[in-house]
Design an enzyme around this catalytic site. Structure first.
Site, PDB file in Angstrom:
ATOM      1  N   GLU A  28       0.844  -1.192   0.000  1.00  0.00           N
ATOM      2  CA  GLU A  28       0.000   0.000   0.000  1.00  0.00           C
ATOM      3  C   GLU A  28       0.882   1.246   0.000  1.00  0.00           C
ATOM      4  O   GLU A  28       1.981   1.236   0.571  1.00  0.00           O
ATOM      5  CB  GLU A  28      -0.900   0.011   1.253  1.00  0.00           C
ATOM      6  CG  GLU A  28      -1.736   1.295   1.367  1.00  0.00           C
ATOM      7  CD  GLU A  28      -2.847   1.239   2.406  1.00  0.00           C
ATOM      8  OE1 GLU A  28      -2.917   0.242   3.146  1.00  0.00           O
ATOM      9  OE2 GLU A  28      -3.642   2.193   2.471  1.00  0.00           O
ATOM     10  N   GLU A  79     -12.565  -1.844   2.367  1.00  0.00           N
ATOM     11  CA  GLU A  79     -13.199  -1.586   3.681  1.00  0.00           C
ATOM     12  C   GLU A  79     -14.287  -0.516   3.587  1.00  0.00           C
ATOM     13  O   GLU A  79     -14.281   0.453   4.345  1.00  0.00           O
ATOM     14  CB  GLU A  79     -12.130  -1.202   4.716  1.00  0.00           C
ATOM     15  CG  GLU A  79     -11.192  -2.344   5.020  1.00  0.00           C
ATOM     16  CD  GLU A  79     -10.250  -2.118   6.204  1.00  0.00           C
ATOM     17  OE1 GLU A  79     -10.150  -0.977   6.706  1.00  0.00           O
ATOM     18  OE2 GLU A  79      -9.614  -3.095   6.632  1.00  0.00           O
ATOM     19  N   TYR A 133      -6.943  -8.000  12.203  1.00  0.00           N
ATOM     20  CA  TYR A 133      -5.628  -7.760  12.813  1.00  0.00           C
ATOM     21  C   TYR A 133      -5.723  -8.166  14.278  1.00  0.00           C
ATOM     22  O   TYR A 133      -6.728  -7.901  14.937  1.00  0.00           O
ATOM     23  CB  TYR A 133      -5.253  -6.276  12.697  1.00  0.00           C
ATOM     24  CG  TYR A 133      -5.002  -5.837  11.262  1.00  0.00           C
ATOM     25  CD1 TYR A 133      -3.793  -6.123  10.636  1.00  0.00           C
ATOM     26  CD2 TYR A 133      -5.975  -5.167  10.540  1.00  0.00           C
ATOM     27  CE1 TYR A 133      -3.556  -5.733   9.316  1.00  0.00           C
ATOM     28  CE2 TYR A 133      -5.751  -4.767   9.216  1.00  0.00           C
ATOM     29  CZ  TYR A 133      -4.537  -5.055   8.617  1.00  0.00           C
ATOM     30  OH  TYR A 133      -4.302  -4.672   7.320  1.00  0.00           O
ATOM     31  N   GLU A 172      -6.542  -8.916   4.084  1.00  0.00           N
ATOM     32  CA  GLU A 172      -5.686  -8.207   5.057  1.00  0.00           C
ATOM     33  C   GLU A 172      -5.732  -8.993   6.359  1.00  0.00           C
ATOM     34  O   GLU A 172      -6.817  -9.173   6.930  1.00  0.00           O
ATOM     35  CB  GLU A 172      -6.176  -6.773   5.308  1.00  0.00           C
ATOM     36  CG  GLU A 172      -5.832  -5.808   4.207  1.00  0.00           C
ATOM     37  CD  GLU A 172      -6.153  -4.359   4.570  1.00  0.00           C
ATOM     38  OE1 GLU A 172      -5.954  -3.974   5.745  1.00  0.00           O
ATOM     39  OE2 GLU A 172      -6.606  -3.633   3.672  1.00  0.00           O
TER      40      GLU A 172
HETATM   41  O1  AHR Z   1      -3.089  -2.321   6.388  1.00  0.00           O
HETATM   42  C1  AHR Z   1      -3.296  -1.082   7.003  1.00  0.00           C
HETATM   43  C2  AHR Z   1      -4.736  -0.576   6.843  1.00  0.00           C
HETATM   44  O2  AHR Z   1      -5.594  -1.408   7.567  1.00  0.00           O
HETATM   45  C3  AHR Z   1      -5.294  -0.591   5.449  1.00  0.00           C
HETATM   46  O3  AHR Z   1      -4.998   0.553   4.738  1.00  0.00           O
HETATM   47  C4  AHR Z   1      -6.774  -0.671   5.692  1.00  0.00           C
HETATM   48  O4  AHR Z   1      -7.453  -1.317   4.650  1.00  0.00           O
HETATM   49  C5  AHR Z   1      -6.878  -1.393   7.009  1.00  0.00           C
HETATM   50  O5  AHR Z   1      -7.761  -0.761   7.871  1.00  0.00           O
END
Ligand code: AHR
Length: 518
Positions: free
Chosen positions: A40, A186, A257, A305
């Site tokens: 990114e 997202e 995450y 992600e």
């Molecule tokens: O990977 C970091 C960020 O996390 C990305 O830009 C976004 O899609 C997500 O919230």
């Protein structure tokens, strides 16, 4: 919690766990696209990450050769680009053509000055040189159908139309043939530029997908799913969006995450449990839509992600000032984080029948397995190793082992099995690989694996990630402080016995003469 556990040091309690692996316990062929990554325009992922023309190792295109070498070793198969939040305010036309004529713009997602020195052509040609499949995202935040369709024609059309001729003029006559496209990023998240209700997004995604499929019906399109399992719209979002796009998309995304929240390392080590529930819920929702439509189509999950991300630390940086490209979210990972990453990869493989793509976010510097110093070294974080070993050795058919053994009590997920494992059988190469994690921080596991269904077995290699100091990490001074080390296992009469230290991840490769009957 004992003092030892608090400090992240190993302890000596013992338990016993058993696995049975049989060639008939098949989940399905392993989707190698689950070993994806993500680049990114964020922080130093692109600039001084993969690209740094002034670096001593820079190639003729300005890309770092030392980083390219580490990317090859890491072994990702597919790379998502250019975002992430960035894509939702990106004007792709800014990043093509002569570099000196490209506009410098403000990226509002990360409040960063974007020089556009790297754009679509540079990224796609970097992928070509490294033999990586690109996965492009279009901006459905601040833009729409026309811009998405234009970008697709720019990358994939044969010359003879204006956009493809522009690509040829910019140095690439042949179409790039990008197959996988994300319809935004997202779009359920209020932090996203142009975020939408599921109804609004579903309609825009449907119309964009229709236009893109008119150009090429063989494209694979990814609709945005939920940004995480805790989103208030989770479940409803997927149902409403898929209700609109069902016939036009092949995949729906999932993002997650993980971090130890409030010092809860037991739940953190069991993060794969969350991923499992996430995937199962999305699959159930997609299948509900299929049932309601009387369709047998199986929408696949693109887990595009996922990673460990210390968002608690990041929250302090939220008051971003407008800045030049500089370090953002450069988390440093320890041994425990590597065990979690290994375990999340196990979970993705366990779901190979419904997870088509997965991208660890991100590739370099930003929550990444590879770190770089501008003008200086590039090194492997702890989490590099489980990814590289899994991507290298997981080929063939995923077999679901039967597992029994002690559990761990976790605050977030209740009791989960300490042993987390899967196996991948490469019948052609005559190799069976056990990927296993001991998620218990206090107990060493004596592992017994019944492999009676396989013939002529021999251990090729057993490596593992563990350390007496679970907080240990790699740095420019000690880039190899944490590397995979030989593990302990033996094989007799179709039975493997091994030792899995507390909080450890393992890759055990076994040669077998068994061949698939298929
Ligand atoms: O990977 C970091 C960020 O996390 C990305 O830009 C976004 O899609 C997500 O919230």
């Amino acid at each position: 919690m004992t003092e030892q556990q608090q400090a992240g040091t190993a302890s000596t309690e013992r338990g016993a766990a058993r696995m049975k692996v049989d060639p008939d316990f098949r989940v399905g062929p392993l989707n190698r696209r689950i070993f994806g990554s993500f680049v990114e325009h964020l922080g130093r992922c692109v600039y001084t990450g993969i690209y740094e023309p002034e670096h001593p190792t820079a190639d003729e295109y300005g890309f770092r050769a030392d980083v390219a070498e580490l990317v090859r070793e890491l072994g990702p198969t597919i790379i998502r680009y250019p975002g992430g939040n960035f894509v939702s305010n990106y004007q792709w036309e800014d990043g093509i053509g002569p570099r000196s004529e490209r506009p410098v713009r403000l990226d509002l997602a990360w409040k960063t000055i974007e020089t556009n020195q790297v754009g679509t052509d540079e990224f796609l040609q970097w992928c070509e040189r490294l033999d990586l499949e690109p996965m492009m995202a279009v901006n459905l935040g601040t833009r729409g159908i026309t811009e998405a369709s234009d970008l697709l024609q720019y990358t994939n059309a044969e010359t003879g139309i204006e956009l493809a001729d522009r690509r040829a003029k910019n140095g690439h006559t042949d179409p790039y043939g990008v197959k996988v496209w994300c319809l935004g990023n997202e779009m359920d998240g209020p932090w996203q530029m142009g975020f939408k209700t599921p109804e609004e997004y579903g309609r825009l995604a449907e119309e964009t997908a229709r236009a893109m499929k008119r150009f090429d019906e063989n494209l694979e399109l990814v609709a945005c799913g939920s940004s995480n399992r805790s989103m208030p719209t989770f479940g409803t979002w997927e149902r409403v969006v898929l209700d609109r796009c069902f016939d036009l998309v092949e995949h729906i995304s999932a993002h997650a995450y993980y971090e130890p929240i409030d010092g809860d390392h037991d739940s953190f080590l069991a993060s794969a449990e969350d991923m499992d529930r996430f995937i199962s819920s999305v699959v159930a929702t997609a299948d509900h839509v299929a049932a309601a439509k009387g369709s047998s189509k199986k929408i696949m999950v693109s887990f595009d992600e996922w990673n460990v991300w210390f968002q608690k630390r990041w929250a302090g940086e939220k008051k971003l000032e407008i800045r030049e490209t500089s370090a953002l979210i450069e988390d440093v990972y320890d041994v425990e984080d590597a065990v979690v990453i290994g375990s999340l990869l196990i979970e993705l493989m366990r779901h190979t029948d419904r997870v088509s793509i997965a991208c660890q976010a991100q590739l370099v510097n930003v929550i990444a397995p590879i770190l770089t110093a501008p003008g200086g070294a590039a090194w492997r974080q702890t989490i590099f190793h489980p990814f590289a070993l899994t991507a290298k050795h997981a080929h063939g058919t995923v077999l679901q082992p039967a597992i029994s053994g002690p559990g761990i009590d976790t605050a977030r997920y209740g009791e989960v099995s300490a042993l987390h494992a899967t196996t991948v059988w490469n019948a052609e190469a005559g190799e069976l690989v056990i990927f296993a994690a001991n998620r218990d921080r206090a107990t060493e596991l004596d592992l017994t694996v019944d492999l009676a269904g396989f013939d002529e077995l021999r251990i090729i290699e057993h490596v593992h990630i563990a350390d007496d100091d679970r907080r240990a990490f790699n740095s420019p001074e000690q880039p190899d402080r944490i590397v995979p080390k030989p593990g302990v296992s033996t094989l007799t009469d179709g039975r493997l016995t091994g030792v899995l230290p507390a909080a450890s991840w393992h890759c055990i490769r076994i040669a077998t003469s068994s061949r698939s009957e298929d």
